[in-house]
Motif scaffolding. Structure first.
Motif, PDB file in Angstrom:
ATOM      1  N   GLY A  83      -4.420  21.536  -4.929  1.00 60.76           N
ATOM      2  CA  GLY A  83      -5.686  21.998  -5.494  1.00 60.76           C
ATOM      3  C   GLY A  83      -6.262  21.007  -6.493  1.00 60.76           C
ATOM      4  N   LEU A  84      -5.437  20.531  -7.413  1.00 60.62           N
ATOM      5  CA  LEU A  84      -5.930  19.590  -8.412  1.00 60.62           C
ATOM      6  C   LEU A  84      -6.346  18.274  -7.769  1.00 60.62           C
ATOM      7  N   GLY A  85      -5.513  17.755  -6.883  1.00 53.17           N
ATOM      8  CA  GLY A  85      -5.850  16.488  -6.236  1.00 53.17           C
ATOM      9  C   GLY A  85      -7.121  16.573  -5.423  1.00 53.17           C
ATOM     10  N   SER A  86      -7.260  17.629  -4.634  1.00 55.87           N
ATOM     11  CA  SER A  86      -8.468  17.752  -3.815  1.00 55.87           C
ATOM     12  C   SER A  86      -9.692  18.027  -4.679  1.00 55.87           C
ATOM     13  N   THR A  87      -9.500  18.734  -5.785  1.00 58.05           N
ATOM     14  CA  THR A  87     -10.614  19.001  -6.695  1.00 58.05           C
ATOM     15  C   THR A  87     -11.061  17.714  -7.388  1.00 58.05           C
ATOM     16  N   TYR A  88     -10.104  16.913  -7.844  1.00 55.70           N
ATOM     17  CA  TYR A  88     -10.467  15.609  -8.411  1.00 55.70           C
ATOM     18  C   TYR A  88     -11.287  14.809  -7.389  1.00 55.70           C
ATOM     19  N   ARG A  89     -10.861  14.836  -6.129  1.00 57.81           N
ATOM     20  CA  ARG A  89     -11.563  14.080  -5.094  1.00 57.81           C
ATOM     21  C   ARG A  89     -12.991  14.584  -4.928  1.00 57.81           C
ATOM     22  N   VAL A  90     -13.171  15.888  -4.865  1.00 54.97           N
ATOM     23  CA  VAL A  90     -14.510  16.474  -4.713  1.00 54.97           C
ATOM     24  C   VAL A  90     -15.406  16.064  -5.880  1.00 54.97           C
ATOM     25  N   LEU A  91     -14.808  15.943  -7.052  1.00 59.29           N
ATOM     26  CA  LEU A  91     -15.568  15.586  -8.250  1.00 59.29           C
ATOM     27  C   LEU A  91     -15.786  14.076  -8.383  1.00 59.29           C
ATOM     28  N   GLU A  95      -9.333   7.993  -8.295  1.00 57.70           N
ATOM     29  CA  GLU A  95      -8.058   7.429  -8.755  1.00 57.70           C
ATOM     30  C   GLU A  95      -7.115   8.541  -9.214  1.00 57.70           C
ATOM     31  N   GLU A  96      -7.658   9.512  -9.936  1.00 56.26           N
ATOM     32  CA  GLU A  96      -6.839  10.645 -10.373  1.00 56.26           C
ATOM     33  C   GLU A  96      -6.374  11.468  -9.181  1.00 56.26           C
ATOM     34  N   ARG A 102      -0.474  11.621  -4.466  1.00 49.89           N
ATOM     35  CA  ARG A 102       0.685  10.775  -4.160  1.00 49.89           C
ATOM     36  C   ARG A 102       1.949  11.388  -4.767  1.00 49.89           C
ATOM     37  N   GLY A 103       1.832  11.843  -6.011  1.00 47.15           N
ATOM     38  CA  GLY A 103       2.977  12.503  -6.633  1.00 47.15           C
ATOM     39  C   GLY A 103       3.383  13.757  -5.879  1.00 47.15           C
ATOM     40  N   GLY A 104       2.389  14.523  -5.424  1.00 44.14           N
ATOM     41  CA  GLY A 104       2.681  15.721  -4.651  1.00 44.14           C
ATOM     42  C   GLY A 104       3.362  15.393  -3.334  1.00 44.14           C
ATOM     43  N   ALA A 105       2.884  14.356  -2.655  1.00 42.38           N
ATOM     44  CA  ALA A 105       3.483  13.951  -1.384  1.00 42.38           C
ATOM     45  C   ALA A 105       4.902  13.439  -1.576  1.00 42.38           C
ATOM     46  N   LEU A 118      -4.288  13.134   0.542  1.00 42.42           N
ATOM     47  CA  LEU A 118      -4.018  11.817  -0.031  1.00 42.42           C
ATOM     48  C   LEU A 118      -4.716  10.740   0.792  1.00 42.42           C
ATOM     49  N   ALA A 119      -4.667  10.844   2.107  1.00 43.80           N
ATOM     50  CA  ALA A 119      -5.338   9.861   2.960  1.00 43.80           C
ATOM     51  C   ALA A 119      -6.837   9.840   2.685  1.00 43.80           C
ATOM     52  N   MET A 120      -7.434  11.010   2.511  1.00 46.68           N
ATOM     53  CA  MET A 120      -8.871  11.048   2.216  1.00 46.68           C
ATOM     54  C   MET A 120      -9.172  10.393   0.872  1.00 46.68           C
ATOM     55  N   ALA A 121      -8.349  10.664  -0.131  1.00 46.59           N
ATOM     56  CA  ALA A 121      -8.559  10.062  -1.454  1.00 46.59           C
ATOM     57  C   ALA A 121      -8.337   8.551  -1.398  1.00 46.59           C
ATOM     58  N   LEU A 122      -7.340   8.119  -0.640  1.00 45.14           N
ATOM     59  CA  LEU A 122      -7.110   6.686  -0.477  1.00 45.14           C
ATOM     60  C   LEU A 122      -8.304   6.016   0.189  1.00 45.14           C
TER      61      LEU A 122
END
Length: 166
Positions: A83-91, A95-96, A102-105, A118-122
């Motif tokens: 949730g946090l990772g995908s929310t950071y990405r949407v916002l 990098e966050e 990555r930590g979650g994976a 993670l792939a989408m954020a990368l």
């Protein structure tokens, strides 16, 4: 507030969210989070209530609080990281997003959703090679398409080095 009261209020709020009464659930969870600011599970459920309403920016501090605390089940910790990772990405906080996902994976290596996000954020950070590698690995491991299954070994091989041509 005793544990019995807390559990009852939390259960009722989560039920409201799952039944589609999202704003009422959010309001109840905000009250509960204010009363129990150190409760990681309450913070996680409060983040989720914001996220499902499209209130991503408001969800972030609750996700962060939930992950900073203790007492989350393994399933909830996994959900909070996603949730946090995908929310950071949407916002646009790419990098966050990469750092959290990555930590979650790493913590949950068998979780395909964490690796997909993670792939989408990368991709968003320009790390296309690693993003493609992750997606190809997921495809090779999880596809039920017979033509993909036939080439699984080749896909896994090239996932490690897409520049290889021999």
């Amino acid at each position: 507030m005793n544990d019995h009261d807390r559990d009852g209020l939390l259960t009722a709020a989560v039920l409201l969210r799952t039944e589609g009464h999202r704003e009422e659930a959010r309001q109840r969870l905000l009250s509960l989070a204010a009363a129990l600011p150190e409760d990681a599970e309450v913070a996680y459920q409060t983040a989720w209530a914001h996220d499902v309403l499209g209130l991503e920016a408001e969800a972030v501090p609750f996700y962060e609080r939930s992950l900073a605390g203790t007492g989350l089940s393994e399933e909830d910790r996994r959900g909070a990281l996603l949730g946090l990772g995908s929310t950071y990405r949407v916002l646009g906080r790419y990098e966050e997003a990469v750092e959290v996902l990555r930590g979650g994976a790493e913590q949950f290596p068998d979780d395909g959703a964490l690796r997909t996000f993670l792939a989408m954020a990368l991709f968003n950070t320009g790390e296309h090679h690693e993003a493609m590698r992750l997606l190809l690995e997921l495809l090779a491991a999880g596809s039920t398409d017979p033509s993909v299954r036939q080439y699984r070994a080749a896909i896994e091989h090239y996932a490690r080095d897409l520049h290889e041509t021999v």
